[in-house]
Design a protein around this motif. Structure first.
Motif, PDB file in Angstrom:
ATOM      1  N   ARG A  11       0.992  -1.274   0.140  1.00 46.26           N
ATOM      2  CA  ARG A  11       0.091   0.047   0.058  1.00 46.26           C
ATOM      3  C   ARG A  11       1.017   1.241   0.019  1.00 46.26           C
ATOM      4  O   ARG A  11       1.921   1.200   0.667  1.00 46.26           O
ATOM      5  N   LEU A  12       0.575   2.219  -0.832  1.00 46.33           N
ATOM      6  CA  LEU A  12       1.496   3.577  -0.755  1.00 46.33           C
ATOM      7  C   LEU A  12       0.422   4.568  -0.159  1.00 46.33           C
ATOM      8  O   LEU A  12      -0.645   4.801  -0.090  1.00 46.33           O
ATOM      9  N   ASP A  13       1.166   5.376   0.239  1.00 49.70           N
ATOM     10  CA  ASP A  13       0.772   6.987   0.993  1.00 49.70           C
ATOM     11  C   ASP A  13       0.943   7.830  -0.191  1.00 49.70           C
ATOM     12  O   ASP A  13       1.671   8.265  -0.788  1.00 49.70           O
ATOM     13  N   PRO A  14      -0.478   8.240  -0.571  1.00 46.30           N
ATOM     14  CA  PRO A  14      -0.418   9.330  -1.827  1.00 46.30           C
ATOM     15  C   PRO A  14       0.243  10.503  -1.175  1.00 46.30           C
ATOM     16  O   PRO A  14       0.725  11.228  -2.454  1.00 46.30           O
ATOM     17  N   THR A  15       0.551  10.992  -0.256  1.00 48.44           N
ATOM     18  CA  THR A  15       1.308  12.018  -0.074  1.00 48.44           C
ATOM     19  C   THR A  15       2.778  11.955  -0.306  1.00 48.44           C
ATOM     20  O   THR A  15       3.539  12.931  -0.228  1.00 48.44           O
ATOM     21  N   THR A  16       3.263  10.908  -0.691  1.00 39.89           N
ATOM     22  CA  THR A  16       4.612  10.525  -0.887  1.00 39.89           C
ATOM     23  C   THR A  16       4.953  10.156  -2.381  1.00 39.89           C
ATOM     24  O   THR A  16       6.017  10.044  -2.832  1.00 39.89           O
ATOM     25  N   PHE A  17       3.967  10.635  -3.377  1.00 42.59           N
ATOM     26  CA  PHE A  17       3.876  10.047  -4.534  1.00 42.59           C
ATOM     27  C   PHE A  17       5.142  11.175  -5.284  1.00 42.59           C
ATOM     28  O   PHE A  17       5.065  12.297  -5.021  1.00 42.59           O
ATOM     29  N   PRO A  18       5.813  10.665  -6.462  1.00 37.65           N
ATOM     30  CA  PRO A  18       6.632  11.468  -7.073  1.00 37.65           C
ATOM     31  C   PRO A  18       5.573  12.529  -8.051  1.00 37.65           C
ATOM     32  O   PRO A  18       4.667  12.059  -8.003  1.00 37.65           O
ATOM     33  N   PRO A  19       6.165  13.760  -8.190  1.00 35.50           N
ATOM     34  CA  PRO A  19       5.224  14.703  -8.875  1.00 35.50           C
ATOM     35  C   PRO A  19       4.339  14.159  -9.852  1.00 35.50           C
ATOM     36  O   PRO A  19       3.059  14.515 -10.206  1.00 35.50           O
ATOM     37  N   LEU A  21       3.265  11.149 -10.579  1.00 29.92           N
ATOM     38  CA  LEU A  21       2.053  10.550 -10.259  1.00 29.92           C
ATOM     39  C   LEU A  21       1.179  11.288  -9.564  1.00 29.92           C
ATOM     40  O   LEU A  21      -0.021  10.911  -9.383  1.00 29.92           O
ATOM     41  N   ALA A  22       1.448  12.232  -8.630  1.00 32.75           N
ATOM     42  CA  ALA A  22       0.608  12.935  -7.971  1.00 32.75           C
ATOM     43  C   ALA A  22      -0.543  13.658  -8.635  1.00 32.75           C
ATOM     44  O   ALA A  22      -1.641  13.754  -8.303  1.00 32.75           O
ATOM     45  N   LEU A  23      -0.010  14.264  -9.810  1.00 30.47           N
ATOM     46  CA  LEU A  23      -0.881  14.809 -10.769  1.00 30.47           C
ATOM     47  C   LEU A  23      -2.059  13.885 -11.342  1.00 30.47           C
ATOM     48  O   LEU A  23      -3.269  13.930 -11.577  1.00 30.47           O
ATOM     49  N   ALA A  24      -1.615  12.512 -11.719  1.00 32.33           N
ATOM     50  CA  ALA A  24      -2.355  11.558 -12.280  1.00 32.33           C
ATOM     51  C   ALA A  24      -3.344  11.146 -11.343  1.00 32.33           C
ATOM     52  O   ALA A  24      -4.373  10.628 -11.756  1.00 32.33           O
ATOM     53  N   LEU A  25      -2.940  11.259  -9.906  1.00 32.59           N
ATOM     54  CA  LEU A  25      -3.741  10.505  -9.052  1.00 32.59           C
ATOM     55  C   LEU A  25      -4.486  11.453  -8.070  1.00 32.59           C
ATOM     56  O   LEU A  25      -5.266  11.397  -7.027  1.00 32.59           O
ATOM     57  N   ASP A  26      -4.493  12.800  -8.606  1.00 32.79           N
ATOM     58  CA  ASP A  26      -4.921  14.091  -7.939  1.00 32.79           C
ATOM     59  C   ASP A  26      -6.720  13.937  -7.827  1.00 32.79           C
ATOM     60  O   ASP A  26      -7.086  14.474  -6.854  1.00 32.79           O
ATOM     61  N   PHE A  27      -7.389  12.996  -8.482  1.00 33.51           N
ATOM     62  CA  PHE A  27      -8.645  12.947  -8.160  1.00 33.51           C
ATOM     63  C   PHE A  27      -9.133  11.712  -7.346  1.00 33.51           C
ATOM     64  O   PHE A  27     -10.208  11.561  -7.088  1.00 33.51           O
ATOM     65  N   MET A  28      -8.403  11.129  -6.468  1.00 27.40           N
ATOM     66  CA  MET A  28      -8.584  10.164  -5.451  1.00 27.40           C
ATOM     67  C   MET A  28      -9.654  10.933  -4.372  1.00 27.40           C
ATOM     68  O   MET A  28      -9.482  12.029  -3.954  1.00 27.40           O
ATOM     69  N   GLY A  29     -10.298  10.028  -3.949  1.00 28.31           N
ATOM     70  CA  GLY A  29     -11.382  10.249  -2.931  1.00 28.31           C
ATOM     71  C   GLY A  29     -11.581   9.289  -1.825  1.00 28.31           C
ATOM     72  O   GLY A  29     -10.662   8.495  -1.884  1.00 28.31           O
ATOM     73  N   GLY A  31     -12.371   6.565   0.477  1.00 30.03           N
ATOM     74  CA  GLY A  31     -12.539   4.981   0.272  1.00 30.03           C
ATOM     75  C   GLY A  31     -11.660   4.518  -0.793  1.00 30.03           C
ATOM     76  O   GLY A  31     -11.947   3.402  -1.341  1.00 30.03           O
ATOM     77  N   GLU A  32     -10.832   5.339  -1.611  1.00 28.50           N
ATOM     78  CA  GLU A  32      -9.937   4.992  -2.612  1.00 28.50           C
ATOM     79  C   GLU A  32      -8.318   4.837  -1.999  1.00 28.50           C
ATOM     80  O   GLU A  32      -8.160   5.725  -1.147  1.00 28.50           O
ATOM     81  N   VAL A  33      -7.926   3.579  -2.315  1.00 29.89           N
ATOM     82  CA  VAL A  33      -6.444   3.245  -1.843  1.00 29.89           C
ATOM     83  C   VAL A  33      -5.522   3.169  -3.320  1.00 29.89           C
ATOM     84  O   VAL A  33      -5.964   2.970  -4.285  1.00 29.89           O
ATOM     85  N   VAL A  34      -4.222   3.216  -3.127  1.00 30.29           N
ATOM     86  CA  VAL A  34      -3.260   2.985  -3.903  1.00 30.29           C
ATOM     87  C   VAL A  34      -2.109   1.931  -3.598  1.00 30.29           C
ATOM     88  O   VAL A  34      -1.853   1.907  -2.235  1.00 30.29           O
ATOM     89  N   ARG A  35      -2.155   0.931  -4.252  1.00 27.56           N
ATOM     90  CA  ARG A  35      -1.231  -0.204  -4.055  1.00 27.56           C
ATOM     91  C   ARG A  35      -0.160  -0.275  -5.485  1.00 27.56           C
ATOM     92  O   ARG A  35      -0.523  -0.015  -6.432  1.00 27.56           O
TER      93      ARG A  35
END
Length: 124
Positions: A11-19, A21-29, A31-35
């Motif tokens: 599991r990844l912490d969205p606050t630690t994404f490279p720039p 990826l942060a833009l690509a996953l900016d729409f996370m809400g 109940g949504e997780v990243v692995r």
């Protein structure tokens, strides 16, 4: 006998994404997780069979990811592939992964690995 294929994910912490990826996953809400599918490997002796074992390993990895996130409404699965690894890119294409960034090797860049994304909406 040995191991024919293996994978691992985390599991990844969205606050630690490279720039990028942060833009690509900016729409996370909520109940949504990243692995991250950290690696998936098929033993050399089992390669070249039209990707059958690799496809089975990806299928198992995706089901395992779903099992690890029983409360998730949506799971973003990220993985990285070397810009030269055509077989892995074809495998991800077969599973509807989308390429987010492309690896750019020296001298034009310093990143051999490109990021890929697959979105899972698990059954509730």
């Amino acid at each position: 006998m040995g191991i024919a294929a293996a994978y691992t994910h985390q599991r990844l912490d969205p606050t630690t994404f490279p720039p990028q990826l942060a833009l690509a996953l900016d729409f996370m809400g909520a109940g949504e997780v990243v692995r991250e599918l950290c690696f998936l490997a098929v033993a050399t002796r089992n390669r070249g069979k039209e990707g059958a074992l690799a496809d089975e390993a990806v299928t198992e990895a995706l089901y395992d990811i779903i099992d690890c996130e029983p409360e998730a409404e949506r799971i973003y699965v990220l993985g990285q592939v070397d810009y030269n690894n055509k077989a892995s890119m074809q495998m991800l294409d077969r599973f509807n992964f989308r390429q987010l960034t492309q690896g750019v090797p020296p001298p034009r860049g310093d990143q051999r690995l490109g990021w890929w994304l697959h979105i899972i909406d698990p059954p509730q």
